[in-house]
Scaffold this motif. Structure first.
Motif, mmCIF file in Angstrom:
data_model
loop_
_atom_site.group_PDB
_atom_site.id
_atom_site.type_symbol
_atom_site.label_atom_id
_atom_site.label_comp_id
_atom_site.label_asym_id
_atom_site.label_seq_id
_atom_site.Cartn_x
_atom_site.Cartn_y
_atom_site.Cartn_z
ATOM 1 N N GLN A 87 10.714 68.899 25.860
ATOM 2 C CA GLN A 87 10.626 70.299 25.472
ATOM 3 C C GLN A 87 10.368 70.379 23.970
ATOM 4 O OE1 GLN A 87 14.470 71.708 26.741
ATOM 5 N NE2 GLN A 87 13.869 71.836 28.897
ATOM 6 N N SER A 136 21.848 86.063 18.564
ATOM 7 C CA SER A 136 20.824 85.068 18.875
ATOM 8 C C SER A 136 19.545 85.276 18.065
ATOM 9 C CB SER A 136 20.484 85.095 20.372
ATOM 10 O OG SER A 136 20.010 86.373 20.761
ATOM 11 N N ILE A 170 17.506 82.782 26.190
ATOM 12 C CA ILE A 170 16.398 82.552 27.111
ATOM 13 C C ILE A 170 16.031 83.922 27.675
ATOM 14 C CG2 ILE A 170 15.609 81.334 29.174
ATOM 15 C CD1 ILE A 170 17.880 79.302 28.644
ATOM 16 N N GLN A 214 22.568 68.629 24.935
ATOM 17 C CA GLN A 214 21.428 69.539 24.803
ATOM 18 C C GLN A 214 20.211 68.816 24.234
ATOM 19 O OE1 GLN A 214 23.138 72.639 22.362
ATOM 20 N NE2 GLN A 214 23.642 73.916 24.125
ATOM 21 N N GLY A 261 21.696 80.984 21.149
ATOM 22 C CA GLY A 261 20.301 80.923 21.548
ATOM 23 C C GLY A 261 20.092 81.813 22.758
ATOM 24 N N GLN A 290 16.617 67.991 26.040
ATOM 25 C CA GLN A 290 15.356 68.409 25.424
ATOM 26 C C GLN A 290 14.382 67.243 25.312
ATOM 27 O OE1 GLN A 290 15.559 69.398 21.234
ATOM 28 N NE2 GLN A 290 13.893 70.875 21.398
ATOM 29 N N PRO A 328 16.971 84.818 15.066
ATOM 30 C CA PRO A 328 16.731 83.686 14.159
ATOM 31 C C PRO A 328 17.378 83.872 12.786
ATOM 32 C CG PRO A 328 14.702 84.305 15.274
ATOM 33 C CD PRO A 328 15.710 85.364 15.606
ATOM 34 N N PRO A 357 10.189 71.307 20.022
ATOM 35 C CA PRO A 357 11.179 71.946 19.151
ATOM 36 C C PRO A 357 10.893 73.436 19.021
ATOM 37 C CG PRO A 357 9.699 70.542 17.886
ATOM 38 C CD PRO A 357 9.422 70.264 19.315
ATOM 39 N N LEU A 358 11.952 74.233 19.013
ATOM 40 C CA LEU A 358 11.785 75.684 18.985
ATOM 41 C C LEU A 358 11.488 76.210 17.593
ATOM 42 C CD1 LEU A 358 14.760 76.679 21.333
ATOM 43 C CD2 LEU A 358 12.323 76.587 21.894
ATOM 44 N N HIS A 359 11.936 75.490 16.548
ATOM 45 C CA HIS A 359 11.819 76.017 15.188
ATOM 46 C C HIS A 359 11.304 74.951 14.224
ATOM 47 C CE1 HIS A 359 14.021 79.526 16.621
ATOM 48 N NE2 HIS A 359 14.919 78.703 17.131
#
Length: 514
Positions: A209, A485, A495, A200, A493, A204, A487, A211-213
């Motif tokens: 991509q 999922s 989508i 994963q 996670g 990324q 936070p 970072p999501l957080h």
């Protein structure tokens, strides 16, 4: 059993970079030359001084404190060793060589190069910076001196034990290059990240991509030093790392010494019974009242100090999330006039209206008398045993979000209600077991299918072939998947799709059952 591998050289990198690789913060390094996929080598730490920028220019602010700490430890490592005497035996004579002191370097990990990219000035350096520990200025500085950056994707493994080697005095010149080592036997038994998590992270980084957080990365760095000495911070630190994909280890939850008092809830009641003749009833009652107060506060009730117990005082009054009046009794038997005493003191301190609209609860280790049970049903007073209270607190300690006090209110019926509270605990544990099962289902389904995410209907179909703990509809599964999922939970996670049936989910971390 993993096959043994022989390593004979090492890639020299700044010590903070290696620490970030070992922590799982990054999966890439910047060697001075193009590496071959499949190339294996140890990771040799160097002082930062060989780099071209100041440490503040080189590393992101949230990693800076960690980098400085790593360098301090590295520079203090092995400098003050005892001088060694080296003896050689030649022609039956012992030759004495000069006494020498050595700087030793500890090698903690090795890596396999999974891919090596050649980057140039057309690269999106900002996104690359966000996905690593290096500031954009670092890439810009390299590209000013040379036309390319080599970015190696590294699968990192812990060594079974530290390997110490004597530092070469000119080693700083080797930054980003290879040095020879005495042969080191290694294996792939202990990777920093498991196969799925590494895949994963690699995907990324390859696809740049963001970072999501990023805010959680900053939080993790802020609590890293606290995690050394505080169990709660260590647990949170581990959870955040797993959520961010920096770790795939299941964190073994250590007993929190701050929660040791929970084991004394029922014991204090038993002690009160045993020591009635040796200890004053007042002191026994005070001890039990204090731990009952602590228990209710731990469960989430707001206990008001203005009504603190004692002679003529109300034992406990909780104002939120709903009013509840409590009487705590320690002894062999809950006395006949307990309900009358609760009503009298409650009315005196709270007033008739507040008393009658509040939940009323008696907590005690002994059994209620017949008269007490009759009065409890008449005046809608609930009675629970000290051990039942302890069970509630234990559940809250194991799973902090498991107790819903508003839902619990429905179980506060008149009379002895231990069986009802046990029903609530069983229900909460079934819900936790169901969620743990669904998390494991998502994990196994993705691994077996070789895909990165799955839709609700596919997961619901797989659910019925997984020996499920209970039947659920597709909509119910989607609701649970959304919850897991969030936070605030971070087990899965999501989508998001415009239609809820098009939502896709992927695995982040396990929910172990205690």
């Amino acid at each position: 059993m993993s096959e043994s591998i022989l390593i004979y050289n090492a890639l020299c990198l700044p010590a903070p970079d290696i620490e970030a690789l070992i922590q799982g913060r990054i999966i890439a390094a910047m060697p001075r030359k193009l590496l071959n996929a499949g190339q294996k080598f140890a990771l040799y730490p160097l002082d930062y001084s060989a780099t071209m920028l100041s440490i503040e220019q080189y590393y992101h602010a949230h990693f800076l404190t960690i980098a400085q700490s790593v360098l301090t430890q590295f520079n203090n490592q092995g400098i003050l060793l005892q001088p060694k005497q080296i003896s050689l035996l030649k022609n039956d004579e012992q030759l004495q060589l000069p006494l020498l002191s050595y700087k030793m370097v500890s090698i903690k990990a090795w890596a396999t190069c999974e891919r090596c990219q050649i980057l140039n000035s057309t690269e999106n350096l900002d996104i690359l910076s966000q996905l690593t520990i290096w500031k954009t200025e670092v890439f810009e500085a390299i590209l000013q001196k040379q036309p390319h950056i080599f970015l190696a994707y590294l699968r990192v493994y812990h060594l079974p034990e530290l390997s110490e080697v004597v530092a070469n005095p000119n080693i700083q010149e080797k930054l980003g290059k290879f040095v020879g080592l005495p042969n080191i036997g290694v294996s792939e038994v202990n990777p920093v990240l498991n196969d799925r998590t590494f895949a994963q992270r690699k995907h990324q980084l390859e696809n740049r991509q963001p970072p999501l957080h990023p805010e959680l990365e900053e939080l993790q760095s802020a609590i890293a030093s606290l995690a050394i000495s505080q169990p709660a911070a260590k647990q949170l630190d581990g959870d955040i790392k797993i959520f961010l994909g920096w770790s795939s280890d299941k964190l073994i939850k250590q007993p929190d010494q701050n929660l040791a008092w929970i084991n004394d809830i029922a014991k204090l009641g038993d002690r009160s019974i045993e020591q009635d003749e040796k200890k004053s009833n007042y002191q026994a009652g005070t001890d039990f009242e204090n731990i009952a107060r602590q228990s209710l506060e731990f469960l989430g009730f707001k206990v008001e100090n203005a009504y603190k117990g004692g002679a003529g005082g109300l034992d406990l009054f909780c104002s939120k999330p709903y009013p509840i009046v409590c009487e705590c009794k320690a002894g062999k038997l809950i006395p006949s006039r307990t309900v009358e005493e609760l009503l009298k003191l409650g009315g005196m301190h709270l007033g008739k209206t507040q008393l009658l609209t509040s939940a009323k609860l008696v907590i005690g280790p002994g059994n209620p008398s017949t008269d007490t049970l009759k009065a409890a049903k008449e005046w809608e007073v609930s009675i629970i045993n000290a051990m039942t209270l302890q069970k509630l607190v234990e559940l809250k300690a194991k799973y902090p979000g498991a107790i819903n006090l508003v839902e619990l209110q429905q179980y506060l019926e008149p009379g002895q209600i231990d069986y009802r509270i046990n029903e609530y605990i069983d229900k909460a544990e079934r819900e936790i077991k169901l969620r743990s099962h669904i998390i494991q289902l998502v994990k196994n389904y993705l691994e077996n299918s070789g895909i990165e995410s799955a839709g609700v209907e596919a997961l619901h179909g797989a659910y019925f072939g997984s020996r499920p703990p209970q039947p659920i509809t597709t909509a119910e599964m989607h609701e649970i998947l959304i919850e897991l999922s969030s936070p605030l939970t971070g087990y899965l996670g999501r989508i998001k799709n415009s239609d809820w049936k098009g939502d896709r989910f992927y695995f982040l971390r396990d929910l172990p059952l205690n």
